[in-house]
Design a protein around this motif. Structure first.
Motif, short mmCIF file in Angstrom:
data_model
loop_
_atom_site.label_atom_id
_atom_site.label_comp_id
_atom_site.label_asym_id
_atom_site.label_seq_id
_atom_site.Cartn_x
_atom_site.Cartn_y
_atom_site.Cartn_z
N ARG A 158 42.86 21.91 27.54
CA ARG A 158 44.03 22.73 28.31
C ARG A 158 45.09 23.85 27.76
O ARG A 158 46.33 23.65 28.13
CB ARG A 158 44.11 21.76 29.61
CG ARG A 158 43.33 20.67 30.21
CD ARG A 158 44.34 20.44 31.44
NE ARG A 158 43.48 18.97 32.05
CZ ARG A 158 43.63 18.46 33.13
NH1 ARG A 158 44.86 17.78 33.01
NH2 ARG A 158 42.88 17.98 33.53
N ARG B 59 46.37 26.72 26.68
CA ARG B 59 47.16 28.37 27.38
C ARG B 59 47.72 29.53 26.55
O ARG B 59 48.04 29.14 25.26
CB ARG B 59 47.48 28.06 28.65
CG ARG B 59 47.25 27.03 29.56
CD ARG B 59 48.38 26.35 31.24
NE ARG B 59 47.46 25.56 31.79
CZ ARG B 59 48.69 25.07 32.58
NH1 ARG B 59 49.97 25.68 32.93
NH2 ARG B 59 47.48 24.38 33.71
N ARG C 271 36.29 25.74 26.16
CA ARG C 271 36.78 24.82 27.46
C ARG C 271 38.46 24.68 27.38
O ARG C 271 38.85 23.69 27.62
CB ARG C 271 36.51 24.16 27.27
CG ARG C 271 34.53 23.83 27.47
CD ARG C 271 33.87 22.26 27.47
NE ARG C 271 32.49 22.49 27.47
CZ ARG C 271 31.51 23.21 27.87
NH1 ARG C 271 32.45 22.86 29.94
NH2 ARG C 271 29.74 22.58 28.43
N ASN C 272 38.99 25.53 27.06
CA ASN C 272 40.28 25.87 27.01
C ASN C 272 40.77 27.28 28.38
O ASN C 272 40.08 27.77 29.25
CB ASN C 272 41.02 26.36 26.50
CG ASN C 272 41.03 24.88 25.00
OD1 ASN C 272 42.50 23.90 25.12
ND2 ASN C 272 40.57 24.82 23.90
N GLU C 273 42.12 27.06 28.44
CA GLU C 273 42.61 28.25 29.46
C GLU C 273 43.07 29.20 28.81
O GLU C 273 44.50 29.94 30.26
CB GLU C 273 43.02 27.25 30.60
CG GLU C 273 42.74 26.00 30.93
CD GLU C 273 43.72 25.29 31.69
OE1 GLU C 273 44.79 25.61 32.11
OE2 GLU C 273 43.55 24.11 32.22
N SER D 49 43.77 33.90 28.48
CA SER D 49 43.00 34.70 29.11
C SER D 49 44.24 35.15 28.16
O SER D 49 43.88 36.26 27.11
CB SER D 49 43.64 33.96 30.24
OG SER D 49 45.43 34.31 30.10
N ASN E 58 35.94 29.58 28.91
CA ASN E 58 37.67 30.18 28.72
C ASN E 58 38.29 31.82 29.64
O ASN E 58 36.87 31.46 30.76
CB ASN E 58 38.20 30.83 27.21
CG ASN E 58 38.62 29.80 26.86
OD1 ASN E 58 40.10 29.40 26.20
ND2 ASN E 58 38.26 29.29 25.72
N HIS E 59 39.97 32.00 29.61
CA HIS E 59 39.20 33.08 30.69
C HIS E 59 39.44 34.63 30.27
O HIS E 59 40.64 34.89 30.56
CB HIS E 59 40.58 32.31 31.91
CG HIS E 59 40.77 31.10 32.63
ND1 HIS E 59 39.26 30.64 32.60
CD2 HIS E 59 41.26 30.16 32.25
CE1 HIS E 59 39.36 29.69 32.91
NE2 HIS E 59 40.39 28.97 32.87
N ASN F 76 33.12 33.77 29.93
CA ASN F 76 34.22 34.00 29.82
C ASN F 76 33.72 35.01 31.05
O ASN F 76 32.56 35.22 32.06
CB ASN F 76 35.12 34.87 28.73
CG ASN F 76 35.38 33.34 27.56
OD1 ASN F 76 36.49 32.96 27.87
ND2 ASN F 76 34.38 32.92 26.86
#
Length: 314
Positions: A109, A111, A135-137, A139, A164-165, A192
């Motif tokens: 998680r 960021r 598999r993290n967040e 961006s 991810n994003h 993504n």
């Protein structure tokens, strides 16, 4: 030691080269108990602690150990809720440790705020060859920071940034970093949100990076508008062995353009993954012709006008 059952298992295997403690509920107390003997241990080369709720405290104990230990080559800390404090400890450790070659921080998680210290570690570390941040967040802001660090790093050979994003500026920065990196061999950007605007950036990676052998841009909303540019780059490429670009709306004609791009004698591609991309019979005929000339696996979605339509593997 401290009466921790998972650590009792660890002590029994302390002379093994590979210690796998996935899903053992080690926790921060167990991590502290393990870290003590590992400081001077010369046997363990691979330490797998995925999914153990280590949290930042447990990670801190391991990082302090890794500042002294010069034998562990691979460390898996995936799915451990390491937190921002844990990431900073890891980043600091990476600037001191002289032997760690492979690190996974997947599923923690992480960021954008965590990308600053990580990118600094990527810039300064001179040993790490494989980094998994999937598999993290992360961006846009994280992508800009990490992309710049990847572009300047001269050691990394594998980077996994899937799930991810990354979108817009972050995605563009990541693509630019991979494009100019002169050491990377494998890059995973799958799942993504690169989008149509990054299609040309993917083409630039394929055209400009002379060391990359494996590229995964599956499921990134790359559209048919970008395919001609990607195909032209692929036609000029002489180092890519595997390209995964499936689960994107590439169109039937787009799939055929990509296939035509690898039929030349320069191409060394051995795997083209177009999973869930519809193709036609012309594609199927050409795919068979190419596979008869060289050892290659071509995956695609259904064949229009053919049955069954649930996919083929050539």
């Amino acid at each position: 030691m401290l009466g921790v059952v998972p650590v009792s298992y660890f002590i029994r295997h302390i002379e093994d080269e590979v210690v796998n403690l996935r899903h053992h509920g080690v926790g921060s107390v167990g991590a502290k108990a393990m870290a003590l003997p590992l400081v001077t241990n010369t046997s363990v080369l691979v330490l797998d602690l995925e999914d153990n709720w280590l949290n930042a405290e447990g990670v801190n104990y391991l990082c302090e150990m890794l500042k002294e230990n010069c034998y562990i080559l691979e460390l898996n800390l995936a799915n451990n809720r390491v937190g921002s404090k844990g990431v900073c400890d890891i980043a600091e450790m990476l600037q001191i440790n002289t032997t760690l070659k492979k690190l996974s921080l997947a599923g923690n998680r992480l960021r954008d705020k965590d990308a600053d210290c990580l990118s600094q570690a990527i810039l300064e570390n001179r040993q790490l060859q494989s980094l998994d941040l999937s598999r993290n967040e992360f961006s846009d802001i994280g992508g800009v920071l990490l992309g710049s660090a990847i572009g300047e790093n001269e050691i990394l050979e594998e980077i996994n940034l899937s799930w991810n994003h990354f979108r817009r500026s972050g995605a563009l920065a990541i693509c630019e970093g991979i494009k100019v990196n002169a050491r990377l061999k494998k890059a995973d950007l799958s799942w993504n949100g690169l989008g149509a605007e990054c299609g040309k950036s993917v083409a630039e990676i394929i055209r400009s990076n002379g060391t990359l052998t494996h590229l995964d841009v599956s499921n990134n909303r790359i559209t048919a508008d970008s395919v001609a540019t990607i195909a032209k780059a692929l036609d000029e490429n002489e180092n890519l062995v595997e390209l995964k670009i499936g689960y994107n709306p590439l169109s039937i004609q787009g799939a055929l353009l990509l296939l035509r791009a690898i039929k030349n004698d320069r191409s060394v591609l051995r795997s083209l993954d177009l999973s869930e991309v519809l193709v036609d019979k012309d594609f199927k005929v050409l795919a068979k012709r190419i596979s008869e000339k060289r050892n290659i696996v071509i995956k695609h979605g259904g064949v229009v006008g053919d049955f069954p339509t649930n996919g083929d593997v050539v």
